[in-house]
Structure formats: C-alpha cells, structure tokens
Motif scaffolding. Structure first.
Motif, PDB file in Angstrom:
ATOM      1  N   THR A 215       5.719   6.269  -1.025  1.00  0.00           N
ATOM      2  CA  THR A 215       6.311   4.948  -1.227  1.00  0.00           C
ATOM      3  C   THR A 215       5.503   3.929  -0.441  1.00  0.00           C
ATOM      4  O   THR A 215       5.018   4.223   0.656  1.00  0.00           O
ATOM      5  N   MET A 216       5.327   2.762  -1.000  1.00  0.00           N
ATOM      6  CA  MET A 216       4.534   1.721  -0.347  1.00  0.00           C
ATOM      7  C   MET A 216       5.299   1.073   0.799  1.00  0.00           C
ATOM      8  O   MET A 216       6.489   0.774   0.682  1.00  0.00           O
ATOM      9  N   TYR A 217       4.613   0.864   1.932  1.00  0.00           N
ATOM     10  CA  TYR A 217       5.112  -0.037   2.977  1.00  0.00           C
ATOM     11  C   TYR A 217       4.938  -1.437   2.398  1.00  0.00           C
ATOM     12  O   TYR A 217       3.843  -1.984   2.353  1.00  0.00           O
ATOM     13  N   GLY A 218       6.044  -2.021   1.936  1.00  0.00           N
ATOM     14  CA  GLY A 218       5.980  -3.184   1.055  1.00  0.00           C
ATOM     15  C   GLY A 218       5.181  -4.359   1.559  1.00  0.00           C
ATOM     16  O   GLY A 218       4.395  -4.947   0.817  1.00  0.00           O
ATOM     17  N   LEU A 219       5.355  -4.744   2.822  1.00  0.00           N
ATOM     18  CA  LEU A 219       4.649  -5.911   3.341  1.00  0.00           C
ATOM     19  C   LEU A 219       3.385  -5.481   4.074  1.00  0.00           C
ATOM     20  O   LEU A 219       3.201  -5.711   5.271  1.00  0.00           O
ATOM     21  N   SER A 220       2.523  -4.810   3.329  1.00  0.00           N
ATOM     22  CA  SER A 220       1.203  -4.414   3.818  1.00  0.00           C
ATOM     23  C   SER A 220       0.226  -4.571   2.668  1.00  0.00           C
ATOM     24  O   SER A 220       0.622  -4.836   1.530  1.00  0.00           O
ATOM     25  N   ASN A 221      -1.048  -4.371   2.953  1.00  0.00           N
ATOM     26  CA  ASN A 221      -2.044  -4.445   1.884  1.00  0.00           C
ATOM     27  C   ASN A 221      -2.225  -3.117   1.162  1.00  0.00           C
ATOM     28  O   ASN A 221      -2.414  -3.090  -0.049  1.00  0.00           O
ATOM     29  N   ASP A 222      -2.180  -1.999   1.906  1.00  0.00           N
ATOM     30  CA  ASP A 222      -2.345  -0.696   1.234  1.00  0.00           C
ATOM     31  C   ASP A 222      -1.830   0.459   2.091  1.00  0.00           C
ATOM     32  O   ASP A 222      -2.387   1.551   2.078  1.00  0.00           O
ATOM     33  N   TRP A 223      -0.756   0.227   2.823  1.00  0.00           N
ATOM     34  CA  TRP A 223      -0.141   1.308   3.587  1.00  0.00           C
ATOM     35  C   TRP A 223       0.908   2.003   2.733  1.00  0.00           C
ATOM     36  O   TRP A 223       1.611   1.364   1.939  1.00  0.00           O
ATOM     37  N   PHE A 224       1.032   3.308   2.919  1.00  0.00           N
ATOM     38  CA  PHE A 224       2.050   4.053   2.179  1.00  0.00           C
ATOM     39  C   PHE A 224       2.581   5.199   3.030  1.00  0.00           C
ATOM     40  O   PHE A 224       1.857   5.795   3.826  1.00  0.00           O
ATOM     41  N   TYR A 225       3.862   5.483   2.864  1.00  0.00           N
ATOM     42  CA  TYR A 225       4.463   6.669   3.461  1.00  0.00           C
ATOM     43  C   TYR A 225       4.291   7.830   2.497  1.00  0.00           C
ATOM     44  O   TYR A 225       4.451   7.675   1.278  1.00  0.00           O
TER      45      TYR A 225
ATOM     46  N   ARG B  59      -8.599   9.125  -4.583  1.00  0.00           N
ATOM     47  CA  ARG B  59      -9.181   9.877  -5.694  1.00  0.00           C
ATOM     48  C   ARG B  59      -9.302   9.071  -6.983  1.00  0.00           C
ATOM     49  O   ARG B  59      -9.826   9.567  -7.981  1.00  0.00           O
ATOM     50  N   GLY B  60      -8.791   7.866  -6.995  1.00  0.00           N
ATOM     51  CA  GLY B  60      -8.851   7.067  -8.209  1.00  0.00           C
ATOM     52  C   GLY B  60      -7.866   7.513  -9.263  1.00  0.00           C
ATOM     53  O   GLY B  60      -8.049   7.242 -10.456  1.00  0.00           O
ATOM     54  N   GLU B  61      -6.794   8.177  -8.837  1.00  0.00           N
ATOM     55  CA  GLU B  61      -5.793   8.698  -9.771  1.00  0.00           C
ATOM     56  C   GLU B  61      -4.524   7.845  -9.817  1.00  0.00           C
ATOM     57  O   GLU B  61      -3.588   8.192 -10.526  1.00  0.00           O
ATOM     58  N   GLY B  62      -4.507   6.755  -9.059  1.00  0.00           N
ATOM     59  CA  GLY B  62      -3.333   5.885  -9.089  1.00  0.00           C
ATOM     60  C   GLY B  62      -2.647   5.706  -7.755  1.00  0.00           C
ATOM     61  O   GLY B  62      -1.736   4.880  -7.637  1.00  0.00           O
ATOM     62  N   LEU B  63      -3.067   6.450  -6.729  1.00  0.00           N
ATOM     63  CA  LEU B  63      -2.443   6.271  -5.415  1.00  0.00           C
ATOM     64  C   LEU B  63      -2.737   4.883  -4.866  1.00  0.00           C
ATOM     65  O   LEU B  63      -1.879   4.273  -4.221  1.00  0.00           O
ATOM     66  N   SER B  64      -3.932   4.357  -5.131  1.00  0.00           N
ATOM     67  CA  SER B  64      -4.255   3.017  -4.623  1.00  0.00           C
ATOM     68  C   SER B  64      -3.342   1.965  -5.240  1.00  0.00           C
ATOM     69  O   SER B  64      -2.936   1.013  -4.566  1.00  0.00           O
ATOM     70  N   GLU B  65      -2.990   2.126  -6.515  1.00  0.00           N
ATOM     71  CA  GLU B  65      -2.068   1.181  -7.153  1.00  0.00           C
ATOM     72  C   GLU B  65      -0.694   1.246  -6.491  1.00  0.00           C
ATOM     73  O   GLU B  65      -0.053   0.217  -6.259  1.00  0.00           O
ATOM     74  N   LEU B  66      -0.244   2.461  -6.176  1.00  0.00           N
ATOM     75  CA  LEU B  66       1.037   2.593  -5.481  1.00  0.00           C
ATOM     76  C   LEU B  66       0.956   1.960  -4.098  1.00  0.00           C
ATOM     77  O   LEU B  66       1.850   1.210  -3.690  1.00  0.00           O
ATOM     78  N   ALA B  67      -0.123   2.229  -3.358  1.00  0.00           N
ATOM     79  CA  ALA B  67      -0.250   1.740  -1.987  1.00  0.00           C
ATOM     80  C   ALA B  67      -0.425   0.230  -1.920  1.00  0.00           C
ATOM     81  O   ALA B  67      -0.011  -0.407  -0.953  1.00  0.00           O
ATOM     82  N   GLN B  68      -1.030  -0.358  -2.953  1.00  0.00           N
ATOM     83  CA  GLN B  68      -1.300  -1.796  -2.944  1.00  0.00           C
ATOM     84  C   GLN B  68      -0.202  -2.623  -3.600  1.00  0.00           C
ATOM     85  O   GLN B  68       0.037  -3.768  -3.207  1.00  0.00           O
TER      86      GLN B  68
END
Length: 434
Positions: free
Chosen positions: A352-362, A284-293
């Motif tokens: 929470t971000m799956y740390g060693l990924s490009n944009d995966w999140f739990y 949605r462009g609300e900041g989830l991509s920043e968390l995931a990346q």
C-alpha cells in the motif's frame, strides 16, 4: 463526520484508483493434499494524525531577543504545491497588534505548481488582537495598557485602528522575501524595514507553521488566528507581550504526521520468493512503481495474474473513502478486511502506498507472511522507498514532475530508515491475521 468525508474525497483524488476487487485462482497438488483453512486479514491505518506538517519559532539575537528596525531573521521550511506558510509576530510598540499573513498564509506555488520566489511582503497584514485599547503607537507606549471591557475579535488594521491611530501598510514596515532552495525547501527572510517611518517598531519573537494540504486542500486554514473571531491558544501573549511560548506549544501539539494509505494489494501465493519486489534490486517494471507513486495497483495486479505460484490477488478499498484515512480527532482510522482461503505453505504479501510521499510503500518483508500465522503481524511489514522518485519531506512534497525540477531517479528498493532525513515516523499500519 463531514470533515472525514471531505478529507477522504480530497485524499482519494491524490491517487489513481481504478480497479475494484481482483481475484485470480490457480491450483496445485498441494491444494488438493492440504485442507483449506479460512483466515481473515485486516489492515488498519492507526496513525493519530496531525494537521500541521511543520511549526517552529523565531526571535532576534539580542537581549531581549527582539528583531529591531534594520534587523532580519530567516525561517527554513518544507512545503508542497497548495500549501502555505503562516506566522505571527508582535508590533512591539503597540498594545496588542501583530503582523501575520492573510489566512491561510503566504502562497508558495503559482497555479502551474512553480515555487514562488522574491518579495511577498504584500501578503503580510497588520492585525488588532482585540484585547487592549490601542494607545498611540511608539516607544513611549505603556505596556500592557488598558484591557478592553469586553474583548473583541481579531480584525485587520487597515490604515487606522479603532481609536483612530494611523499606520502604514504592513508591507512598508516588514519586507518578506522567499527563496526556493530546491527539493521542496524554502527560506523566508523577514526584514524589519520600519526604521525612520511614522510606525517604527521592533518585532517580537514569533511562531510559524505549514499545514498539510492533501491534493491542495489545506487541512487547517486558520492555524494561528481566525479573522472576526476571538484570539485563542496563546496568540494574546504574543500580541500583548511578545511571548511566543504558549502558542508555540499549541502548534507543536498539532504538528506531526498525516497520511492516508492507498487501497491495499493482498496476494496469496506459494513459493520461496516475494512475488513483486526484492530489497536491493530496482523496480521490476511490473507496476509496483505505479502503486508506490500513485496508489494505483492495476498494472501490478495484471502482472501478478500470470506469475507462477500466485493463487489470489485482491485490491481492498475502504468502503466510505476508498483510501485508508488516519485517525482524525475521535474518528477511527480506515480499515479493510478480506477472508483468505489458504493451505499450509501459502504466503501472504501486501502493498500500500504511503499516500503523502513520492514513492514510498508499505509491504510485507522478505518472503511475505506465513498464511497459517495468527494475530498481529505488523512487525513483518516495512516501509520501502521504491527508488523511482526523489524523496521529499513527507506531506510537503511537490507531487509534480516539471522538467526544470525533475523528480525522476533510478535506485534500488531500500527500507526507509526511521528516523529518516526528514522526520521520525510513528507506527502507521497494523496488519492482523485471524
């Protein structure tokens, strides 16, 4: 514990964490009518981590499966910036010599993060395992030969061995060529170029491995051998007999998943929809991509503060390391806890971000978790692909976005299948409400 602190420092720098605890409160009529209850949410990284991303074996095609002069073999593997490839194979017509790169392995990216390609033979060395007295190398050499009265340490053979036998540089006996296939995948081709030289020899079946390198710091810098230390874990079997089975088993036991989890976003809300994503729709462009990346929840927190129905927002950091590290050896994985004051009808969402990924999140599935629920609610957590960066082998991802190998994409948020195109993931996150 020093190892934990070092990895925690390294893993933390892989994310962009700025904010601390963030709280926003709003009241509704339901809050007045329903009694408030205290509930504690606990999020844990329960992954039993491994130091190696990948490992494997190689051999020739004949019987026995040697790589004869003039023959070659190839290894396909995945690696990100900062990682290195190591391998070992016996100098067949010797008593206990083997070829391997200088630790931590063959450099796969330059200082600008560009994949290395072409001839990397200069990074290969010849080593003495230190367990047999070296006879004159050649076809007539007797195996296994005479054991050293006291086994020595692994040492580089630089032109001559301890008995005065002479050798050409490893790069004149073995040609190693790297090819970059794209999307963090490489092919290493090794050719036996010893034919007609003074050191003509077959190569034995061998082993190879790539170590995790959070933020470029390789976790296991000596996966196969340690210069100046005794041979171990089955390397002697390769160096003396060309038998790779024992060392292969050792490396397999060290191969698997390693990932930290970013500081955890926790949202208490009411309503019929998840507050920050919906499966099947784009970010949605609300900041989830920043968390995931990147693991940074600040932008998403700011967006959530103004949303109807959102009551409280927290970003929970592990006290010692900020990120939630996996279990490392006997050390427990990271965990965070937070008391939640909730009423009937409230929901809880996490990310929470799956740390060693490009944009995966739990994240919590569907419309989050019933805040009144008690016990283990991990079955209501799912791993998602944010759809804003191309997927790469987890833990072997490039984590850079250069124009010539752009990782940007725009797809709908979807579950990460398990098994997926790269690996099979064990349970990593545990969430409990009590």
């Amino acid at each position: 514990m020093n190892t934990i602190k070092r990895i925690g420092k390294v893993a933390t720098s892989s994310f962009l964490f700025i904010g601390g605890l963030v709280t926003m409160v709003s009241c509704t009529d339901d809050d007045v009518m329903s009694p408030t209850q205290a509930s504690t949410i606990t999020i844990e990284n329960i992954l039993e981590s491994k130091a190696l991303v990948q490992s494997g074996t190689f051999m020739g095609t004949g019987t026995p499966p040697l790589i004869l002069p003039g023959q070659s073999f190839s290894i396909e593997f995945n690696a990100g910036a900062g990682q290195a490839l190591s391998f070992a194979t016996m100098y067949g017509w010797s008593n206990d010599l083997f070829f391997a790169p200088e630790n931590p392995g063959i450099n796969l990216y330059n200082m600008d993060g560009i994949p290395v390609t072409g001839d990397v033979s200069a990074q290969i060395k010849l080593w003495d395992n230190g367990t047999r007295i070296n006879e004159t190398p050649g076809m007539s050499l007797m195996h296994p030969g005479t054991a050293e009265a006291t086994p020595g340490n692994v040492m580089e053979v630089n032109r001559t061995d301890a008995q005065g036998n002479t050798y050409l540089p490893a790069s004149q006996l073995m040609k190693a060529t790297l090819e970059y296939n794209g999307n963090s995948q490489f092919t290493l081709t090794i050719e036996n170029t010893s034919k007609g030289t003074a050191n003509e020899t077959p190569f034995s079946p061998g082993v190879w491995t790539v170590s995790y390198a959070p933020d470029g710091d390789i976790l296991n810098k000596t996966p196969i051998y340690a210069k100046g230390k005794p041979s171990a874990n089955g390397l002697t079997n390769i160096a003396e007999m060309g038998d790779n089975s024992m060392l292969s088993k050792h490396l397999q036991d060290m191969t698997g998943i390693f990932t930290p989890l970013s500081p955890v976003l926790v949202v208490v809300y009411s309503g019929s929809e998840h507050p920050f994503y919906m499966k099947g729709e784009k970010d949605r462009g609300e900041g989830l991509s920043e968390l995931a990346q990147t693991g940074n929840a600040d932008v998403l927190v700011a967006a959530l503060e103004s949303k109807p129905g959102v009551k409280k927002v927290y970003v929970l950091k592990e006290a010692a390391t900020t990120v939630l590290l996996p279990k490392i050896g006997t050390e427990a994985g990271g965990q965070v806890m937070q008391q939640l004051d909730v009423v009937k009808g409230d929901r809880v969402a996490i990310a929470t971000m799956y740390g060693l990924s490009n944009d995966w999140f739990y994240a919590s599935k569907d419309n989050g978790i019933d805040a009144m629920q008690k016990g283990d609610v991990s079955d209501q957590i799912q791993l998602y692909d944010n759809g804003t960066k191309k997927d790469q082998y987890p833990g072997a991802n490039i984590r850079i976005d250069l124009p010539e190998m752009s990782l940007t994409e725009s797809k709908a948020i979807e579950e990460v299948p398990n098994p997926n195109a790269f690996t099979t993931l064990p349970q990593i996150i545990k969430v409990t409400l009590n």
